[in-house]
Design a protein around this motif. Sequence first.
Motif, PDB file in Angstrom:
ATOM      1  N   MET A   1      -0.114   2.465  15.399  1.00 20.22           N
ATOM      2  CA  MET A   1       0.792   2.907  14.314  1.00 20.22           C
ATOM      3  C   MET A   1       1.334   4.296  14.622  1.00 20.22           C
ATOM      4  O   MET A   1       0.563   5.205  14.870  1.00 20.22           O
ATOM      5  CB  MET A   1       0.032   2.970  12.994  1.00 20.22           C
ATOM      6  N   SER A   2       2.642   4.437  14.593  1.00 16.52           N
ATOM      7  CA  SER A   2       3.214   5.759  14.815  1.00 16.52           C
ATOM      8  C   SER A   2       3.581   6.389  13.478  1.00 16.52           C
ATOM      9  O   SER A   2       3.608   5.724  12.449  1.00 16.52           O
ATOM     10  CB  SER A   2       4.472   5.620  15.666  1.00 16.52           C
ATOM     11  N   THR A   3       3.865   7.683  13.507  1.00 18.97           N
ATOM     12  CA  THR A   3       4.316   8.355  12.283  1.00 18.97           C
ATOM     13  C   THR A   3       5.816   8.566  12.395  1.00 18.97           C
ATOM     14  O   THR A   3       6.318   8.987  13.424  1.00 18.97           O
ATOM     15  CB  THR A   3       3.614   9.710  12.139  1.00 18.97           C
ATOM     16  N   ALA A  44      -1.011  -2.111   6.372  1.00 18.94           N
ATOM     17  CA  ALA A  44      -1.462  -0.839   5.792  1.00 18.94           C
ATOM     18  C   ALA A  44      -0.683  -0.532   4.507  1.00 18.94           C
ATOM     19  O   ALA A  44      -1.257  -0.079   3.506  1.00 18.94           O
ATOM     20  CB  ALA A  44      -1.292   0.298   6.798  1.00 18.94           C
ATOM     21  N   ALA A  45       0.613  -0.797   4.515  1.00 16.13           N
ATOM     22  CA  ALA A  45       1.432  -0.533   3.318  1.00 16.13           C
ATOM     23  C   ALA A  45       0.982  -1.437   2.162  1.00 16.13           C
ATOM     24  O   ALA A  45       0.869  -0.991   1.009  1.00 16.13           O
ATOM     25  CB  ALA A  45       2.907  -0.748   3.639  1.00 16.13           C
ATOM     26  N   PHE A 123       3.210   1.836  -1.548  1.00 15.61           N
ATOM     27  CA  PHE A 123       3.614   1.038  -0.371  1.00 15.61           C
ATOM     28  C   PHE A 123       4.600   1.832   0.483  1.00 15.61           C
ATOM     29  O   PHE A 123       4.445   1.948   1.697  1.00 15.61           O
ATOM     30  CB  PHE A 123       4.259  -0.272  -0.861  1.00 15.61           C
ATOM     31  N   THR A 124       5.627   2.393  -0.177  1.00 15.62           N
ATOM     32  CA  THR A 124       6.678   3.077   0.595  1.00 15.62           C
ATOM     33  C   THR A 124       6.114   4.298   1.328  1.00 15.62           C
ATOM     34  O   THR A 124       6.497   4.566   2.465  1.00 15.62           O
ATOM     35  CB  THR A 124       7.858   3.535  -0.287  1.00 15.62           C
ATOM     36  N   LEU A 125       5.203   5.007   0.684  1.00 12.12           N
ATOM     37  CA  LEU A 125       4.666   6.226   1.316  1.00 12.12           C
ATOM     38  C   LEU A 125       3.751   5.884   2.484  1.00 12.12           C
ATOM     39  O   LEU A 125       3.799   6.536   3.525  1.00 12.12           O
ATOM     40  CB  LEU A 125       3.962   7.091   0.271  1.00 12.12           C
ATOM     41  N   SER A 130       3.219   5.353   8.405  1.00 13.97           N
ATOM     42  CA  SER A 130       2.912   4.486   9.553  1.00 13.97           C
ATOM     43  C   SER A 130       4.129   4.212  10.432  1.00 13.97           C
ATOM     44  O   SER A 130       4.088   3.319  11.277  1.00 13.97           O
ATOM     45  CB  SER A 130       2.363   3.144   9.052  1.00 13.97           C
ATOM     46  N   GLY A 131       5.218   4.920  10.200  1.00 10.10           N
ATOM     47  CA  GLY A 131       6.362   4.796  11.099  1.00 10.10           C
ATOM     48  C   GLY A 131       7.434   3.813  10.664  1.00 10.10           C
ATOM     49  O   GLY A 131       8.359   3.527  11.421  1.00 10.10           O
ATOM     50  N   LEU A 132       7.323   3.302   9.440  1.00 11.51           N
ATOM     51  CA  LEU A 132       8.354   2.393   8.930  1.00 11.51           C
ATOM     52  C   LEU A 132       9.155   3.093   7.835  1.00 11.51           C
ATOM     53  O   LEU A 132       8.618   3.938   7.131  1.00 11.51           O
ATOM     54  CB  LEU A 132       7.716   1.130   8.334  1.00 11.51           C
ATOM     55  N   HIS A 133      10.401   2.712   7.694  1.00 12.00           N
ATOM     56  CA  HIS A 133      11.174   3.186   6.549  1.00 12.00           C
ATOM     57  C   HIS A 133      11.277   2.053   5.518  1.00 12.00           C
ATOM     58  O   HIS A 133      11.094   0.884   5.858  1.00 12.00           O
ATOM     59  CB  HIS A 133      12.570   3.634   6.976  1.00 12.00           C
ATOM     60  N   THR A 134      11.594   2.422   4.296  1.00  8.48           N
ATOM     61  CA  THR A 134      11.744   1.429   3.234  1.00  8.48           C
ATOM     62  C   THR A 134      13.008   1.745   2.432  1.00  8.48           C
ATOM     63  O   THR A 134      13.424   2.905   2.356  1.00  8.48           O
ATOM     64  CB  THR A 134      10.549   1.469   2.255  1.00  8.48           C
TER      65      THR A 134
END
Length: 198
Positions: A1-3, A44-45, A123-125, A130-134
């Motif tokens: 998982m990246s940031t 994780a989200a 979830f969004t945070l 974890s490197g994803l946008h929402t």
Amino acid sequence: MSTTTTSPDRLAETRVPISDVIAGRWSPRSFDTESALDETALVAALEAARWAASANNTQPWRFIVGRRGSDTYRRISENLLGFNAAWASTAAALVVNVAEVETAEGTPLRWAEYDLGQAAATFTLQAQKSGLHTHTMGGFDVDAVRRAFSLEERFVPVTVTAVGPVGSPDALQSEVLRSRETAPRSRNAFEDIVLVDE
Ligand SMILES: Cc1cc2nc3c(=O)[nH]c(=O)nc-3n(C[C@H](O)[C@H](O)[C@H](O)COP(=O)(O)O)c2cc1C
């Protein structure tokens, strides 16, 4: 998982420092369709959402998760409205955020939508961390989504969240969307939202 790293012009301006994750979260309309979805980041989200606070620990939230290419994704995507239909189908996943507004025994869950909102925000945070946008949307056909997933009346689809690695603004087809993607972010003044601060 990246940031996820957020470019400085998208960061929230705050009078005192806040968490990087919160400052760096913003809602893109361009998602990177080349990179694979980080499954651990998605789980994780969802785990973060599972651990949100709720009234009396009722946990009145459910999530319908569709990965791009799946039938579930298609059924969510085809019920997005307006501009959302144009951009959101580049997201790696679409998640329907569902509130349980009444128990199976018929007891109203008065804070269901509040609780779902907390879970969706969590979830969004975590996704951001974890490197994803929402990008969450209210613009979708609620009844059509309800029918598509055979939801009982006591379950209300409230929002859909697009999730994935962020893409370039240049990938957006329309000029309107491209300019929104890079427009300065804004918020009401601190003084306007804190009514009493003695
Ligand atoms: C409940 C809710 C509904 C939203 N509906 C839409 C929508 O239908 N389409 C859209 O493009 N953005 C939608 N948004 C995203 C907001 O416009 C966005 O969060 C807001 O402008 C603040 O921008 P930021 O998230 O980048 O800070 C929605 C957000 C929320 C929380």
